[in-house]
Design an enzyme around this catalytic site. Structure first.
Site, short mmCIF file in Angstrom:
data_model
loop_
_atom_site.label_atom_id
_atom_site.label_comp_id
_atom_site.label_asym_id
_atom_site.label_seq_id
_atom_site.Cartn_x
_atom_site.Cartn_y
_atom_site.Cartn_z
N SER A 88 0.83 -1.21 0.00
CA SER A 88 0.00 0.00 0.00
C SER A 88 0.87 1.26 0.00
CB SER A 88 -0.90 0.00 1.23
OG SER A 88 -0.11 -0.21 2.38
N GLY A 89 1.97 1.20 -0.76
CA GLY A 89 2.79 2.40 -0.92
C GLY A 89 2.18 3.29 -2.00
N ASN A 90 3.02 4.05 -2.66
CA ASN A 90 2.59 4.99 -3.69
C ASN A 90 1.88 4.27 -4.85
OD1 ASN A 90 4.29 7.13 -6.01
ND2 ASN A 90 2.68 7.77 -4.61
N TRP A 91 2.51 3.24 -5.38
CA TRP A 91 1.95 2.50 -6.51
C TRP A 91 0.84 1.56 -6.05
CZ3 TRP A 91 0.22 2.63 -10.94
CH2 TRP A 91 0.30 1.64 -11.92
N LYS B 46 15.34 -0.51 -15.83
CA LYS B 46 15.15 0.90 -16.20
C LYS B 46 15.44 1.83 -15.02
CE LYS B 46 11.16 1.49 -13.99
NZ LYS B 46 10.35 2.55 -13.42
N ALA C 173 3.13 6.54 -10.36
CA ALA C 173 1.90 6.30 -9.59
C ALA C 173 1.02 7.55 -9.45
CB ALA C 173 2.26 5.75 -8.21
#
Ligand SMILES: NC(=O)c1ccc[n+]([C@@H]2O[C@H](COP(=O)([O-])OP(=O)(O)OC[C@H]3O[C@@H](n4cnc5c(N)ncnc54)[C@H](O)[C@@H]3O)[C@@H](O)[C@H]2O)c1
Length: 351
Positions: A12-15, A205, A154
């Site tokens: 449940s982080g940023n993304w 990347k 995100a």
């Protein structure tokens, strides 16, 4: 008709929070999916309150995706086992350094026929050789695992700006189900079968983005950054050709969102680029800057550079990957940033 599939977002982080918004909206209207979507929250206190309570009361992840309302059917669950154990689809979206612990916690306790999808960008080298994160999940949990990677910063996805992404999945039925779960008008998904290539693009990347940040921090212009991006892409392709041995490595996969598009967006807008640029201009360590600039979010590029370096050194391949190697040496071995451009000038591409 099959019973509605239960979804759990593991992270449940940023993304994690941005994808929870999309999945929550889709699950609420699609009878194939259970309306309530569990989202595992690594519990922490924010302004004296539990983050999971804040999310369930205000429907906002105030720490990792502030300013974005989550659908009310996304339920924050602080206990990982409780969140995941009876789910049919598990969406893995934690920073890659935590995936082993996460899998060990739910090992043997998730449904055997559950389908996993990893949104995690990184690789693991803690055991012998290089392992993809999807491979770790597959091995530990014994379930099928696909991946989703693309040019998806995100915050922009959460703002519902149009973008594309790529699902890598060998099983067509699984690919179609995951597309139905996560696609909407502004988040368009292409499903391809070369899942290992899709995943390796997502990990590498971030290393190239650190190089792009160095280039910007040094004050070079867009031509130089374009060269960093192109040489980085060549190293990504070379790396995939050596390490993705389970199937073909087609140039076409690098033209999907997971390849060139993700590379461009990360080299212009992502956190790896931002912190690497500050590394050059502020003269502080990567660890200090991560703490100062990211408010608990994790930086993936330097860690991935270290993991890649370990593997390339072991295989005696460092000279074929000068950009990846320079990023590692500058971040961790005190090599002067001045050497960054000379590694590009002497790149095997130009010899
Ligand atoms: N943020 C993006 O724009 C973006 C886009 C695409 C892919 N990704 C990938 O998604 C993955 C997750 O990134 P994110 O941006 O959602 O996370 P993040 O960096 O925003 O947040 C860190 C997360 O880690 C959790 N955490 C901290 N300590 C932990 C521990 N010991 N165990 C488990 N969890 C812990 C925190 O609670 C928080 O949820 C990464 O692999 C990242 O590369 C991110």
């Amino acid at each position: 008709m099959d019973p509605p599939k239960k979804i759990c977002i593991v992270g449940s982080g940023n993304w994690g929070s941005a994808i929870a918004k999309i999945i929550g909206v889709n699950a609420a209207v699609n009878p194939k999916f259970n309306t309530t979507v569990n989202m595992w929250v690594f519990e922490e206190m924010v302004n004296g309150r539990k983050l999971s309570d804040i999310i369930n009361t205000h429907h906002e992840n105030v720490k990792y995706l502030p300013g974005c309302k989550l659908p009310a059917n996304v339920l924050a669950v602080p206990d990982l086992l409780e969140a995941a154990s009876d789910s049919d689809v598990l969406v893995f979206v934690v920073p890659h350094q935590f995936i082993i612990k996460v899998c060990d916690t739910i090992k043997g306790k998730v449904k055997k026929e559950a389908l996993g999808v990893s949104l995690i960008k990184g690789v693991d080298t803690s055991t012998d050789g290089l392992k993809l994160i999807s491979g770790i999940i597959r091995e530990k949990l014994g379930i099928a695992v696909a991946v989703l990677m693309g040019a998806n910063i995100a915050n922009e996805v959460a703002e519902e700006n149009f973008c594309e992404t790529t699902i890598g999945c060998r099983n067509q039925e699984h690919g179609a189900l995951l597309k139905e779960l996560m696609q909407n008008q502004n988040f368009r998904i292409t499903v391809v079968s070369e899942c290992d290539v899709v995943e390796i693009c997502g990990a590498l990347k971030n290393v190239v983005a650190v190089g792009a940040g160095f280039s910007d921090g040094l004050g070079f212009g867009d031509n130089t950054k374009a060269a960093v991006i192109r040489l980085g892409l060549m190293e990504m392709i070379a790396f995939a050709r050596i390490f993705c041995t389970a199937g073909p490595v087609s140039p076409a996969t690098f033209l999907e969102s997971c390849g060139v598009a993700d590379l461009i967006t990360t080299c212009y807008g992502g956190r790896n680029h931002r912190v690497a640029k500050a590394f050059v201009t502020a003269g502080k360590s990567i660890e200090e800057l991560e703490k100062e600039m990211l408010n608990g979010q994790k930086l993936q590029g330097p860690v991935t550079a270290a993991e890649i370096h370990h593997i390339l050194q072991h295989k005696n391949l460092l000279d074929k990957f000068p950009l990846f190697t320079a990023v590692y040496r500058i971040c961790y071995q005190g090599q002067s940033i001045k050497h960054f451009i000379s590694c590009l000038q002497n790149h095997p591409e130009h010899m």
